[in-house]
Design an enzyme around this catalytic site. Structure first.
Site, PDB file in Angstrom:
ATOM      1  N   ARG A  71      13.106  -4.375  -2.983  1.00 29.79           N
ATOM      2  CA  ARG A  71      12.397  -3.359  -2.423  1.00 29.79           C
ATOM      3  C   ARG A  71      11.935  -3.510  -1.122  1.00 29.79           C
ATOM      4  O   ARG A  71      11.768  -2.375  -0.327  1.00 29.79           O
ATOM      5  CB  ARG A  71      11.155  -3.242  -3.484  1.00 29.79           C
ATOM      6  CG  ARG A  71      10.177  -1.966  -3.500  1.00 29.79           C
ATOM      7  CD  ARG A  71       9.240  -1.746  -4.608  1.00 29.79           C
ATOM      8  NE  ARG A  71       8.359  -2.680  -4.690  1.00 29.79           N
ATOM      9  CZ  ARG A  71       7.614  -2.631  -5.665  1.00 29.79           C
ATOM     10  NH1 ARG A  71       7.857  -1.992  -6.692  1.00 29.79           N
ATOM     11  NH2 ARG A  71       6.510  -3.829  -5.766  1.00 29.79           N
ATOM     12  N   LYS A 116       7.149   0.752  -0.097  1.00 39.14           N
ATOM     13  CA  LYS A 116       5.777   0.173  -0.309  1.00 39.14           C
ATOM     14  C   LYS A 116       5.202  -0.068   1.051  1.00 39.14           C
ATOM     15  O   LYS A 116       5.207  -1.128   1.702  1.00 39.14           O
ATOM     16  CB  LYS A 116       5.888  -1.124  -1.125  1.00 39.14           C
ATOM     17  CG  LYS A 116       4.564  -1.645  -1.825  1.00 39.14           C
ATOM     18  CD  LYS A 116       4.679  -2.553  -2.602  1.00 39.14           C
ATOM     19  CE  LYS A 116       3.502  -3.109  -3.223  1.00 39.14           C
ATOM     20  NZ  LYS A 116       2.543  -2.262  -3.693  1.00 39.14           N
ATOM     21  N   GLU A 176       1.784   9.254 -10.158  1.00 41.40           N
ATOM     22  CA  GLU A 176       1.547   7.786 -10.262  1.00 41.40           C
ATOM     23  C   GLU A 176      -0.073   7.792 -10.219  1.00 41.40           C
ATOM     24  O   GLU A 176      -0.692   8.446  -9.271  1.00 41.40           O
ATOM     25  CB  GLU A 176       2.184   6.885  -9.602  1.00 41.40           C
ATOM     26  CG  GLU A 176       2.222   6.910  -8.346  1.00 41.40           C
ATOM     27  CD  GLU A 176       3.114   5.748  -7.664  1.00 41.40           C
ATOM     28  OE1 GLU A 176       3.171   4.494  -8.215  1.00 41.40           O
ATOM     29  OE2 GLU A 176       3.621   5.737  -6.523  1.00 41.40           O
TER      30      GLU A 176
HETATM   31  N1  PLP Z   1       2.782   2.151  -7.744  1.00 45.66           N
HETATM   32  C1  PLP Z   1       2.080   1.674  -6.544  1.00 45.66           C
HETATM   33  C2  PLP Z   1       1.694   3.004  -5.749  1.00 45.66           C
HETATM   34  C3  PLP Z   1       1.743   0.499  -6.525  1.00 45.66           C
HETATM   35  O1  PLP Z   1       1.318  -0.095  -5.422  1.00 45.66           O
HETATM   36  C4  PLP Z   1       2.315  -0.447  -7.336  1.00 45.66           C
HETATM   37  C5  PLP Z   1       2.202  -1.970  -7.193  1.00 45.66           C
HETATM   38  O2  PLP Z   1       3.009  -2.615  -6.734  1.00 45.66           O
HETATM   39  C6  PLP Z   1       3.004   0.064  -8.549  1.00 45.66           C
HETATM   40  C7  PLP Z   1       3.200   1.255  -8.812  1.00 45.66           C
HETATM   41  C8  PLP Z   1       3.449  -1.146  -9.480  1.00 45.66           C
HETATM   42  O3  PLP Z   1       4.781  -1.593  -9.105  1.00 45.66           O
HETATM   43  P1  PLP Z   1       5.138  -3.267  -9.614  1.00 45.66           P
HETATM   44  O4  PLP Z   1       5.191  -3.019 -11.152  1.00 45.66           O
HETATM   45  O5  PLP Z   1       6.412  -3.312  -8.649  1.00 45.66           O
HETATM   46  O6  PLP Z   1       4.131  -3.948  -8.966  1.00 45.66           O
HETATM   47  C1  COI Z   2       0.617  -4.548  -6.634  1.00 44.05           C
HETATM   48  O1  COI Z   2       0.660  -4.284  -7.907  1.00 44.05           O
HETATM   49  O2  COI Z   2       1.049  -5.760  -6.685  1.00 44.05           O
HETATM   50  C2  COI Z   2      -0.053  -3.789  -5.998  1.00 44.05           C
HETATM   51  O3  COI Z   2       0.717  -3.860  -4.955  1.00 44.05           O
HETATM   52  C3  COI Z   2      -1.046  -2.792  -5.951  1.00 44.05           C
HETATM   53  C4  COI Z   2      -2.253  -2.835  -5.404  1.00 44.05           C
HETATM   54  C5  COI Z   2      -3.001  -4.236  -5.233  1.00 44.05           C
HETATM   55  C6  COI Z   2      -1.818  -2.332  -3.937  1.00 44.05           C
END
Ligand code: PLP
Ligand code: COI
Length: 339
Positions: free
Chosen positions: A80, A183, A219
């Protein structure tokens, strides 16, 4: 090291011993370097400061029931971050370098990994940004890749207790063909006003609608959205949401538990028909949602009897945690064990 109250860790920054830094210059990456400073020294015209050339990741290391330290699905975070780099024209960090840096960061800060059974974890925050100077709008020639770690507890103060969230139509986080699916820091800057207002108005977080039609659930500020009905795990398909690694894992677990999985647009009007809803992510793990209130109309949907998470969300949460903590066999090969 000051004493840490492992049982009531917030999701915040606690200083650890070391961070890892790599530099991209003349088309190649340097070897990872160990650093004990909390600050960085960069050019005042660095592209990260002016033109938002910055992306980050979030993943976790856990102290297992067997005393072994596990890092969850790092290859997906590496991939990612490469997509994020590609999206805003930064140098990509090769998966091997990503792995070396995160493993070093965890190993050098072992005493900051919350002990097994305390509910916490060591949050790993890889960061990539344009560090070279530009004044015209163009990508940097130089990049810095940094990894720091910090011990964390639950993202929402409620922990696994259900939270209230707010929808609205006057602020967008990401455009349909914009940067929502990678991200980058700019997405979070765009979300701050909505998150701040949601907090001020008594909600744990903001739940964004699709930016184009304001008809579908996108989301939450820091997490994906999922819903359960008729033995089906349903999660939004949208070009403006982050592909969550937690959500991907929950889809796999849901299927493994005999549920159907649907990735499709979720109309706002469908909210009333769900049995359980939640937010999911590395930081949030699963945060069950007990109430969704639309700011424009006041319309409110309620879930969770007696303020508890629903049965399917609870099962998914328990299985995910059990795999991360080494309590259950890692049948999907999600963890690496670091020495
Ligand atoms: N959506 C957003 C906007 C986020 O910042 C995060 C955190 O990383 C997620 C979703 C969840 O992603 P992940 O499960 O890969 O941490
Ligand atoms: C995460 O879940 O790792 C995120 O990046 C969410 C937030 C702290 C930005």
């Amino acid at each position: 090291m000051e004493t840490i109250d492992w049982k009531s860790l917030p999701f915040g920054y606690i200083k650890t011993n070391y961070n890892i830094r790599c530099y991209y210059k003349d088309g190649k990456w340097s070897e990872p370097e160990i650093n004990d400073s909390e600050t960085i020294n960069i050019h005042m015209a660095a592209t990260c400061l002016h033109y938002g050339q910055e992306a980050f990741e979030g993943l976790k290391a856990f102290m297992g029931v067997d005393g072994k330290v596990r890092i969850f699905r790092f290859e997906e975070n590496a991939k990612r971050l490469q997509n994020s780099a590609h999206g805003i024209m930064m140098a990509e960090v090769p998966t091997e370098l990503f792995k070396e840096a995160i493993v070093k960061a965890v190993n050098l800060n072992k005493e900051f990994i919350p002990p097994y059974g305390m509910g916490g974890s060591l949050y790993i925050r890889p960061l990539l940004f344009g560090s070279g100077p530009k004044v015209g709008v163009s990508p940097s020639d130089e990049y810095m890749f940094l990894v720091f770690v910090t011990p964390v507890g639950a993202y929402f103060k409620e922990g696994f207790k259900p939270v209230k969230v707010q929808t609205f139509s006057d602020i967008d986080r990401a455009a349909p063909l914009g940067t929502g699916s990678i991200k980058v820091g700019g997405n979070y800057a765009a979300s701050l006003r909505a998150l701040g207002r949601a907090h001020d108005e008594g909600f744990s977080t903001a739940l964004f609608l699709d930016a184009k039609e304001k008809k579908y659930i996108d989301e939450a500020g820091p997490a994906n959205f999922f819903a359960i009905k008729n033995n089906t795990y349903i999660t939004p398909k949208s070009t403006s949401i982050l592909p969550s690694i937690t959500n991907m894992s929950l889809c796999t677990l849901a299927e493994d538990m005999g549920l159907k999985v649907e990735r499709r647009p979720i109309p706002f009007d469908e909210l009333g028909s769900f049995e359980e809803v939640g937010a999911c992510g590395t930081a949030a793990v699963i945060s069950p949602i007990c109430q969704i209130t639309d700011r424009d109309t006041g319309k409110t949907f309620s879930y969770c009897q007696a303020g508890n998470a629903g049965p399917i969300s609870t099962m998914l949460y328990n299985r995910l945690r059990a795999i991360q903590l080494g309590e259950e066999p890692d049948k999907f090969g999600w963890n690496i064990i670091v020495s």
